[in-house]
Write an enzyme that holds these catalytic residues in place. Structure first.
Site, PDB file in Angstrom:
ATOM      1  N   HIS A   1      11.613   6.230  12.528  1.00 53.93           N
ATOM      2  CA  HIS A   1      11.430   5.258  13.605  1.00 53.93           C
ATOM      3  C   HIS A   1      12.443   5.589  14.687  1.00 53.93           C
ATOM      4  O   HIS A   1      13.546   6.061  14.384  1.00 53.93           O
ATOM      5  CB  HIS A   1      11.739   3.832  13.150  1.00 53.93           C
TER       6      HIS A   1
ATOM      7  N   GLU B   1      -1.401   3.006  10.422  1.00 54.20           N
ATOM      8  CA  GLU B   1      -1.086   2.785   9.008  1.00 54.20           C
ATOM      9  C   GLU B   1      -1.508   1.387   8.607  1.00 54.20           C
ATOM     10  O   GLU B   1      -0.910   0.403   9.034  1.00 54.20           O
ATOM     11  CB  GLU B   1       0.427   2.964   8.790  1.00 54.20           C
TER      12      GLU B   1
ATOM     13  N   GLU C   1      -0.901   4.413   2.929  1.00 53.81           N
ATOM     14  CA  GLU C   1       0.192   4.190   1.983  1.00 53.81           C
ATOM     15  C   GLU C   1      -0.369   3.484   0.760  1.00 53.81           C
ATOM     16  O   GLU C   1      -0.791   2.333   0.852  1.00 53.81           O
ATOM     17  CB  GLU C   1       1.293   3.348   2.642  1.00 53.81           C
TER      18      GLU C   1
ATOM     19  N   HIS D   1       0.363  -0.080   0.009  1.00 50.54           N
ATOM     20  CA  HIS D   1      -0.366  -1.028   0.861  1.00 50.54           C
ATOM     21  C   HIS D   1      -1.789  -1.200   0.346  1.00 50.54           C
ATOM     22  O   HIS D   1      -2.345  -2.300   0.373  1.00 50.54           O
ATOM     23  CB  HIS D   1      -0.392  -0.537   2.311  1.00 50.54           C
TER      24      HIS D   1
ATOM     25  N   ASP E   1       1.525   8.185   2.957  1.00 51.02           N
ATOM     26  CA  ASP E   1       2.884   7.740   2.633  1.00 51.02           C
ATOM     27  C   ASP E   1       2.978   7.632   1.125  1.00 51.02           C
ATOM     28  O   ASP E   1       2.611   6.621   0.525  1.00 51.02           O
ATOM     29  CB  ASP E   1       3.165   6.376   3.289  1.00 51.02           C
TER      30      ASP E   1
ATOM     31  N   ASP F   1       5.481  -5.221  -1.250  1.00 46.39           N
ATOM     32  CA  ASP F   1       5.637  -3.796  -1.032  1.00 46.39           C
ATOM     33  C   ASP F   1       6.961  -3.341  -1.621  1.00 46.39           C
ATOM     34  O   ASP F   1       8.013  -3.574  -1.035  1.00 46.39           O
ATOM     35  CB  ASP F   1       5.653  -3.610   0.495  1.00 46.39           C
TER      36      ASP F   1
ATOM     37  N   ASP G   1       7.703  -0.158  -2.418  1.00 45.59           N
ATOM     38  CA  ASP G   1       8.067   1.177  -1.941  1.00 45.59           C
ATOM     39  C   ASP G   1       8.816   1.981  -2.978  1.00 45.59           C
ATOM     40  O   ASP G   1       9.884   2.548  -2.706  1.00 45.59           O
ATOM     41  CB  ASP G   1       8.927   1.070  -0.661  1.00 45.59           C
TER      42      ASP G   1
ATOM     43  N   ASP H   1       7.739   7.465   1.790  1.00 39.09           N
ATOM     44  CA  ASP H   1       8.143   6.145   2.285  1.00 39.09           C
ATOM     45  C   ASP H   1       8.500   5.310   1.057  1.00 39.09           C
ATOM     46  O   ASP H   1       7.789   4.399   0.649  1.00 39.09           O
ATOM     47  CB  ASP H   1       6.990   5.514   3.063  1.00 39.09           C
TER      48      ASP H   1
END
Lengths: 438, 438, 438, 438
Positions: D103, D234, D270, D273, D298, D309, D311, D341
């Protein structure tokens, strides 16, 4: 003279004929009004929580602070802590709520050492006591924050490292002292880090035993210092851990009974935790009550389409009616109460939003109480249920009820009486009657 | 003379001051009453579904039939089918509902050949038409059952075997003929077996293309026979399949747009499907409406703590208010309506339970309509929302709205105007105002 | 001569170097091979379930029968029942499985009266016993079907009508007799209808007490007839009921301890039920084992994206490894076993699919066992875990372990030793090491 | 000389015969090894994410920072930012990964004004470019953080205030400039705050239009500056918002097609997700690929029993095999890749845990790739699938495929050919064959 943090907001009145846009008044909650022999405020025993309402910043896992509160502006942590406490009592008074709840670490900042931390806490509890005495506001419950500090990341009472366990014990000792000093009517244990994130690295049997021993030490110290409050465990299934041992009401009851602790604890049920455990909103309130273990309620809600604890203000009248029906049926929650473990949304950045949210939720519970009282006083549902189970008060049913029947007797009964009738459960009738009172 | 199937149950009246235990009257639904220039019955356009209410037996995956209906007792399937149809029209009349919905196979039994099946259907639709004409009850929609027969177990329009695809096409052709004959105002496609159970054995690209071609043939045949009704697709995320292609409103909209079919279809939204897709109750109703695609609503509910389609009667006033708010805001649902795709619980074995359930749900939607009308007529929420988006009707906001702004202009705006304000979203205020109208 | 139902399918062999497309042989399960001092078949104790595999038809809530089995073609129910039993034993033998499990009603059809029903059962159990003796196949467990018949729709032991309770008791008496006759090593209670669909019409306290009394009668009768088997309760959170009292392992443990029944029962854990309760696949297997209550496992799986019990054949090696790790660590499951409470998908209509599915699942568990044995024999994970909890075997940790520490001592420890270390939980390391053995 | 942040950790080698406890080497990932004509590193195109791995602190909604990184110790934010970048490149090199993702706000701190923020970014991207050139590490994708700052709490492109929209546009403009400067191969849009928290305060139609216009401005500016990268959206269903517009692959595809944007975007899927949207792990990867829209992945995972999430690093070989099967079948992901990610657990506080986690996940994907290649090269599954759909390449099936059949022709076909066969879907066979390659 004291700073006013909520300038422009008056003591919230009860206004019978308020309009749609009026949100700074109660439309349903009339504290002094008597229902079934008890004042609304005594049935509801509302409490404001300190953490969300005064310590919250609006930060979430994807974003930074959004809520900037005047009481958090100061040059030292202790200065902020004191302003925060003054703000809180102004809020309690204007809202007309008689109870608050707190973690030890909400009230005062953690220092560099346990000793410094405890001295901070002493100073802040002196002030809290002064404000309590001045206003008549009381502590519904105190709890220890045994989950936020990095030392507790792998658990407090269930940490694999006994040094951390010891730290949790030392903190708990002080927390119980604080409960006594502030006259807390209950003491809550929430085991946010007591569980596992990976079963691979976890010795579940050892951890459960350590947690039970932790509770036993708490009971002993409570007796020693003459602390009169009710101990409560608050179930939550997951978050922050992948799995928390205190998953739901029945899990906690099972744990307590396994370790012989059931006489010393009741449950503090949070419906947002109940729904995360896969139950309906009111389920754990009902189950805890059935087992004689319902001690208090963290009155909030989640969104059933979201899988985490959103701690929203409860606004659904059906839900509040179901909870209050159980509460009234068991004769009230005292010494527990309805604690608003709820936070304004991250996007609700106005100071008045704190009031609007609490007022809306208090009105929702007041409507729930009124509905529940109508349901109970008119007795339509109760008599339908009574009739439904009537066969257990006579003949073979009575023997089953008493525990004196045998399988042989049951077989004889069937041989003599043949097939049983298929009797409608009439769920839609119950729902329709229930809706009549909404 | 005709058999009466619901002896002892009168035409259901509207009784303004009914009591808690009165469940065989409307307390809120007053068909002729006019709200916002339209009669309640025209806003609500209630429809009874044929499958659950007249064909249901109470069997579930763990249990056998519990509901024994007099209209299902006969010596041949066709005799039962006729009794069932008479029972249905008696029910429609006593309940005061003007529409019904049906699958082709609800009405008449499948024969040994397509030809026999179609002849059965001809005979039954003759009778249906006669009863429709006699009573004025109409068909809200017809649909083909392309999921129950074993031939469709691997899909109908998405079956890997073109022979099955052909069978589905033949059945659809007849279904469209039936829709024309009965004057159906809509025709629904629900793809219960159009999806996959195992991604390993599935060619998704081929299946989607076949499904699109199936729809194209339907459009052509509809035009050919001059069928005037609205085509509707009903999204459902899963169950019976592990994954169904028509997952939710947006999935269907994406599919339709991809294959250029969006002009010929709208959506039939069932909230119990919406919640199974992980959305809030009203989400797909709102989204479909926003995209101009909301055609009809299967007005039922699930339990958010259960992961399958329970098809319960909708009793939650909050939910019915949210749906009716959207419906009124878009000017109504016609030619669609509110179809009770709902079944009495398996344990609700009394015939009267069918009435109680529909009455309770109709009252729930009548209350929802009344609430929505108050919300819209008083306009408190609408004006709050309008104010919230006001900046898009002037200056840089207007250019964004019009699609004429560029990133460079936006940057210039920020250079000149600096940081944006943090403005409260005031969710709790909206919720509290909303509760005022409940 | 006997009919062969599975003509063309040989006794399934173990083939070490089979290829990808070979699915009618074991590639991993080698019954006689010894691991950690025990033969694979003794570690795994596989069992075929009677209901799904021989009684299943492929019907689901949205569709009719898809699977037409030759053993279900006959002129009377009893004729079919006998053919079915012969087919089952042919299947057990060809698959090489030594155990089967059954409901009373799987084996023989319900008659018009209890007496007729029991006579059917006597005739069928005579045949079953004969086939058992001939083949050496044994009964892992028997259970009573107290959920399918309409009389049980509102519960069996928790029915509001004592007549139904009596019927359940009579059925249970016979079921225990059958268990003794067939030499069942366990007896399972699954309370599919013991719970509520609507809390409004339910007296939870009464129902739980009745259920406990039902179990007490079972214990007494078991003692009376000298039945030696292990009693097992099978938790399931929901489906068919909205909420079932035996929600998960901890709920059952809590119930048993509350009513003083914990000495007479262990748990039969089904992972597809565990995941429906919101836990990870292996959770209840681990928890039951930790409490010394793991008696048997219904080895199946669900899809984590589906919210109902799909009873799929377990094919995920990670899951089977986790289960077998726990089983081996507790020294095996005997007298319990791994029962395939799993059904081929509705679309798997070939007879050979029954073999392929069982073979695939047996191989998946055989791989799980091999992996678990490697993990345990190499000891890398075990020594990491041991090291992690080491501090509880000395000093203050030892006192916590022993239950002799006090909060005051813990505080002293912190005063002397200061802050605790933050120690990595190393979850990714555990996962990576675990993957090494997969 | 440069500080070493990961002293003691060497360049990670590939070690063919490593043991269970060896976790600082690759056991399966052999970058240069060629499979199906392409090197493993070119199939996998691994990328390290900047935010979790270098900016993460371990803080969660219930706890404070646990991970103290040496690169975050410095006297100014910019000093830390530079140390962090050096640490990152040391990490990339030692791990042997050729891509990273970021980012804008990961790289450099936000200043008091947009201008100051952009100057910080210029300084940091100069350094990034220098390090990229020195090491050959490249940017897989850049994205703008339009969700963390309080100004975006009510959305960026969907904010009700056009001032905020303008700010987002200004930030995006700079983000696209950065992408060009750093040679990013893709640019990702993740709309974490683009959705609603309360439908009551939201104008969905307006917000969707604004979001589309935002994307149109991005396309124009991209063309203007000659930025060559692929735009990616995304999807994520919820969290932080209650509902996000980019719910899943099909929602985004529907949105893009509705606004005519489908030619300019692909999807970055992802799986964590995907599972939050109620799909199976691989579902959106497959669906995006089927629609020709799979741009990048991702590569992380969640826990199916958790509703947020998490991750986590992907460690499940079945999942990685399913993803790589789709990726290889579509010919690779380029210019996209597999971006981690993923974050080490909050409790994984050692620096080496960052390596162990990435290595474990890279090995999991390497095994997935090897398995997928075996499946594809041996072709057992592919030929089973081909055979399954064979009927669409001849006769009536071919006409359906071509879109030239009509319902009348399908009916004729059935009249001539009668009932269709019921053909086993053979799911368990597919699963068993699949397991052979695991």
């Amino acid at each position: 003279t004291e700073t006013q943090f909520f300038a422009g907001i008056p003591k919230i009145p009860y206004v019978l004929d308020a309009e749609g846009g009026d949100v700074l008044c109660f439309k349903h909650y009339n504290a002094e009004e008597v229902l079934m022999g008890r004042r609304m405020e005594d049935w509801l025993r509302f409490s404001v929580c300190y953490w969300h309402t005064f310590c919250g910043t609006g930060a979430d896992p994807f974003g930074l602070q959004t809520q900037r509160r005047p009481w958090n502006e100061g040059t030292t942590p202790m200065e902020c802590a004191k302003k925060r406490l003054h703000a809180a009592f102004e809020f309690f008074n204007k809202l007309g709520v008689k109870y608050y709840t707190l973690h030890d670490r909400d009230l005062s900042p953690e220092g560099m050492t346990l000793d410094e931390t405890n001295r901070n806490l002493d100073e802040m509890t002196d002030l809290a006591l002064e404000l309590q005495n001045k206003t008549g506001v009381k502590v519904l419950w105190v709890t220890c924050n045994l989950f936020a500090h990095s030392r507790y990341m792998n658990g407090a009472a269930t940490n694999p490292d006994s040094h951390v366990f010891a730290y949790a014990g030392a903190q708990l000792k002080k927390g119980l002292d604080v409960a006594k000093k502030l006259g807390a009517e209950n003491f809550v244990f929430w085991g946010g880090r007591e569980g596992y994130n990976s079963i691979l690295n976890t010795n579940v049997a050892a951890e459960l035993k350590h947690m039970a021993n932790f509770f036993k030490m708490a009971i002993k110290y409570k007796e020693k210092i003459g602390l009169q409050c009710q101990f409560l465990i608050e179930p939550k299934p997951k978050e922050p851990c992948k799995h928390q041992y205190d998953y739901d009401a029945m899990s906690v009851i099972g744990f307590l009974k396994h370790f012989g602790l059931e006489g010393d604890f009741k449950l503090n049920i949070e419906p947002n935790h109940t729904t995360l455990a896969g139950h309906s909103y009111e389920h754990d309130v009902v189950m805890a009550s059935v087992f004689g273990m319902l001690g208090s309620v963290d009155s909030n809600t989640g969104s059933p389409d979201l899988g985490w604890d959103t701690d929203q203000f409860p606004m659904d009248i059906r839900n509040t009616t179901m909870v209050m029906k159980t509460v009234v049926e068991q004769g009230g929650l005292q010494p527990g109460g309805l604690n608003f473990d709820a936070k304004v949304r991250r996007e609700s950045t106005d100071l008045e939003d704190l009031f609007i949210a609490h007022i809306g939720a208090m009105d929702a519970f007041a409507r729930g109480l009124r509905n529940a009282v109508s349901i109970i006083e008119e007795g339509v549902i109760a008599s339908m249920v009574k009739e439904r189970y009537m066969s257990f008060s006579r003949g073979i049913g009575q023997k089953v009820e008493d525990g004196t029947a045998s399988l042989e007797e049951l077989e004889d009964y069937v041989i003599q009486n043949g097939e049983a009738k298929v009797t409608s459960g009439k769920q839609e009738k119950y729902e329709t009657v229930f809706n009549h009172y909404m």
